[in-house]
Design a protein around this motif. Structure first.
Motif, short mmCIF file in Angstrom:
data_model
loop_
_atom_site.label_atom_id
_atom_site.label_comp_id
_atom_site.label_asym_id
_atom_site.label_seq_id
_atom_site.Cartn_x
_atom_site.Cartn_y
_atom_site.Cartn_z
N CYS A 125 0.82 -1.22 0.00
CA CYS A 125 0.00 0.00 0.00
C CYS A 125 0.85 1.27 0.00
N ARG A 126 1.94 1.25 0.72
CA ARG A 126 2.70 2.50 0.87
C ARG A 126 3.44 2.90 -0.40
N ILE A 127 3.64 1.96 -1.34
CA ILE A 127 4.30 2.33 -2.59
C ILE A 127 3.38 2.17 -3.79
N CYS A 128 2.11 1.79 -3.53
CA CYS A 128 1.14 1.66 -4.62
C CYS A 128 0.42 2.99 -4.81
N GLU A 129 0.42 3.49 -6.02
CA GLU A 129 -0.14 4.82 -6.27
C GLU A 129 -1.55 4.78 -6.85
N ARG A 130 -2.22 3.65 -6.78
CA ARG A 130 -3.61 3.60 -7.24
C ARG A 130 -4.47 4.53 -6.38
N ARG A 131 -5.28 5.34 -7.01
CA ARG A 131 -6.07 6.33 -6.28
C ARG A 131 -7.40 5.77 -5.78
N ASP A 132 -7.91 4.73 -6.45
CA ASP A 132 -9.27 4.30 -6.16
C ASP A 132 -9.35 2.89 -5.58
N CYS A 133 -8.32 2.46 -4.87
CA CYS A 133 -8.32 1.11 -4.30
C CYS A 133 -9.18 1.07 -3.04
N HIS A 134 -10.20 0.22 -3.05
CA HIS A 134 -11.11 0.14 -1.91
C HIS A 134 -10.51 -0.63 -0.74
N GLN A 135 -9.37 -1.32 -0.95
CA GLN A 135 -8.74 -2.10 0.12
C GLN A 135 -7.49 -1.41 0.68
N ARG A 136 -7.30 -0.14 0.34
CA ARG A 136 -6.09 0.54 0.78
C ARG A 136 -6.04 0.61 2.31
N ALA A 137 -4.88 0.19 2.86
CA ALA A 137 -4.71 0.20 4.31
C ALA A 137 -4.06 1.50 4.79
N VAL A 138 -3.07 1.98 4.04
CA VAL A 138 -2.39 3.23 4.37
C VAL A 138 -2.20 4.02 3.09
N ARG B 6 2.23 10.65 -2.54
CA ARG B 6 1.13 11.51 -2.97
C ARG B 6 0.60 12.31 -1.78
N ARG B 7 0.19 13.51 -2.05
CA ARG B 7 -0.39 14.36 -1.02
C ARG B 7 -1.84 13.95 -0.76
N LEU B 8 -2.27 14.10 0.49
CA LEU B 8 -3.62 13.74 0.88
C LEU B 8 -4.51 14.97 0.92
N HIS B 9 -5.78 14.74 0.62
CA HIS B 9 -6.80 15.77 0.79
C HIS B 9 -7.86 15.19 1.71
N VAL B 10 -8.05 15.82 2.85
CA VAL B 10 -9.02 15.34 3.82
C VAL B 10 -10.11 16.40 3.95
N ASP B 11 -11.35 16.00 3.71
CA ASP B 11 -12.50 16.90 3.78
C ASP B 11 -13.51 16.32 4.76
N ALA B 12 -13.73 17.03 5.87
CA ALA B 12 -14.64 16.54 6.90
C ALA B 12 -16.07 16.40 6.38
N ASN B 13 -16.41 17.11 5.31
CA ASN B 13 -17.77 17.07 4.79
C ASN B 13 -17.96 16.09 3.64
N ASP B 14 -16.90 15.41 3.29
CA ASP B 14 -16.96 14.50 2.14
C ASP B 14 -16.26 13.20 2.50
N ARG B 15 -17.01 12.12 2.60
CA ARG B 15 -16.44 10.83 3.02
C ARG B 15 -16.67 9.78 1.94
N GLY B 16 -15.58 9.22 1.41
CA GLY B 16 -15.67 8.15 0.43
C GLY B 16 -15.39 6.81 1.09
N ILE B 17 -15.00 5.83 0.26
CA ILE B 17 -14.67 4.49 0.80
C ILE B 17 -13.50 4.59 1.77
N ILE B 18 -12.52 5.43 1.41
CA ILE B 18 -11.41 5.72 2.33
C ILE B 18 -11.53 7.18 2.74
N PRO B 19 -11.08 7.55 3.94
CA PRO B 19 -11.35 8.89 4.49
C PRO B 19 -10.47 10.00 3.96
#
Length: 477
Positions: A442-455, A460-473
């Protein structure tokens, strides 16, 4: 398909250095200019077919051994090491990393060794307590990692032992009776070692299923556990034969490897004896011919040679003899927690050196259907597609109260070789939708839409939006 250009400057430089020739003299033998040779050695120009033929003619070089597969292997390891949070530095570009690996592979290996040492130091700081500090359990380097990397970087092929094992295997195949009987007669005739098979050891120790083999050098008795299958018994006799018959060869290989600890050398000795045993039970030429004839049907190969499917799968991954190679396979053994306890890849797929394997890999699903081979068409982030096979194996060691060992075997190859495997006959290899996306870690996999991502991936930079929650936070840029 367009042919891939071969940049192997480091190998060309090594051949010239071994021949003790200057660039001018070496270039003259190859029929090229000195400036062209200089560009080749610095990976500024690829190696042409004419240069490869000149190398083969003038320096007895096996052209098939001049692939850049070693660079691919080191490159995958360096990329994973650079993604480790412990490194904590600005990440170099992929082009820069590839340049270092191609031009200075020894430097890349030194970096990997330093990274392992840094990880060990970090583990000591994080996990050290009073007991560990008193015993010093974490003070020594990890010998298993060192030995694992040794086999990894020699492509899991040891030429001298492979030839010796094949020679013994051919002798045994001509004898009457089972492989166990043939190997037992050989070790008794040549080394005065008597093989005894029983539930109780010769030294009178208690019966148990934990000891597979015990050799007493004084009485010259080799004890084998009667509870193990004949394939295991044959393998253990061949293992002991390797230790007795090829001690000097094994010593020379270990000395050349220059391990950092005696423990690593001892572990490698066992690994080399195991390699010899595999080569004896499954002789290279006969096994490669059978594999092609049976289209790599694991069960039929195991039946023909009287071995286990694990021995067959492991042997398939070692068929890398120069000039006589088989299908390049990857092979791994995975426990139920996802830890890879054995690994080798003759393909571009390189396993994670740290942490668990990708949860989307079919090796994990194999535990749902024990003793049944599961198939998967998979695609890694680099766009390469594979046919993956997995089989959960259970090994009972004794009675009701004794532990049962369970793990999954994973074997696979690139789909370009799939037509050589019986397992691909009814699969649709032409549709992109047939291939499941998998990764390495997971830490070196750059897939953006993996539903099984652990970390999240570290590059890649993260975008965290408290008002928008997908499969991963979080989302990735």
């Amino acid at each position: 398909m367009r042919a891939r250009k071969l940049f192997i400057g480091g190998k060309i430089r090594a051949i010239r250095t071994e021949a003790e020739l200057t660039q001018a003299a070496f270039a003259a033998k190859l029929g090229i200019s000195t400036s062209y040779l200089n560009q080749i050695e610095n990976n500024q120009r690829h190696v042409s077919a004419a240069v490869l033929l000149a190398l083969a003619e003038n320096f007895a070089v096996d052209i098939t051994s001049l692939s850049d597969q070693d660079s691919d292997r080191i490159l995958a390891d360096v990329v994973e090491a650079l993604a480790d949070p412990l490194v904590g530095a600005a990440q170099p570009s992929s082009a820069d990393v590839k340049l270092v690996v191609q031009n200075a592979p020894s430097f890349a290996k030194a970096f990997l060794a330093m990274h392992q040492a840094m990880r060990r130091a970090g583990e000591q700081i994080a996990e050290l307590d009073e007991t560990l500090e008193r015993t010093g359990a974490l003070s020594e380097p990890t010998p298993y990692e060192e030995v694992r990397d040794f086999f990894h970087y020699v492509d899991n092929y040891i030429h001298e032992l492979d030839l010796a094992g094949e020679k013994l295997g051919e002798q045994i195949s001509k004898s009457r009776g089972s492989p166990v009987r043939g190997l037992a007669e050989h070790i008794e005739r040549k080394h005065r070692v008597r093989v005894t098979i029983g539930a109780e050891r010769q030294d009178g120790s208690e019966k148990d299923g934990k000891t597979l083999r015990h050799f007493d050098p004084l009485s010259r008795v080799l004890w084998l556990n009667a509870r193990t299958p004949a394939s295991t018994q044959a393998f253990q006799i061949a293992h002991q034969t390797g230790l007795l018959e090829h001690e000097a060869t094994i010593d020379r290989i270990i000395e050349k490897a220059a391990f950092h600890s005696n423990d690593a050398a001892a572990i490698c000795r066992i690994g080399l004896a195991n390699y010899f045993a595999g080569a004896a039970i499954l002789p290279y030429g006969a096994f490669l011919t059978a594999a092609r004839e049976l289209r790599h049907d694991l069960t039929l190969l195991a039946d023909r040679f009287g071995t286990s499917i694990e021995q067959v799968a492991h042997r398939l991954s070692t068929l890398q003899r120069p000039g006589h190679k088989g299908v390049p396979f990857f092979f791994a053994r995975v426990d139920q927690a996802g830890n890879i306890t054995k690994r080798h890849s003759a393909t571009k797929l390189q396993f994670a050196r740290f942490g668990s394997a990708c949860p989307l890999w079919n090796a994990h699903r194999a535990f749902e259907t024990p003793n049944r081979i599961t198939r998967q068409l998979a695609e890694t982030p680099d766009g390469i597609r594979y046919l993956c096979l997995a089989l959960a194996v259970t090994k009972a060691s004794g009675g009701w109260r004794d532990p049962v060992q369970t793990y999954a075997l994973a074997l696979g190859c690139e789909v370009t070789h799939a037509n050589e495997l019986v397992y691909a006959d009814d699969l649709d290899l032409s549709q992109a939708s047939s291939f499941e996306p998998i990764g390495i870690s997971c830490r070196i996999c750059e897939r953006r839409d993996c539903h099984q991502r652990a970390v999240p991936p570290l590059k890649r930079r993260l975008h965290v939006d408290a008002n928008d929650r997908g499969i991963i936070p979080y989302s990735l840029d």
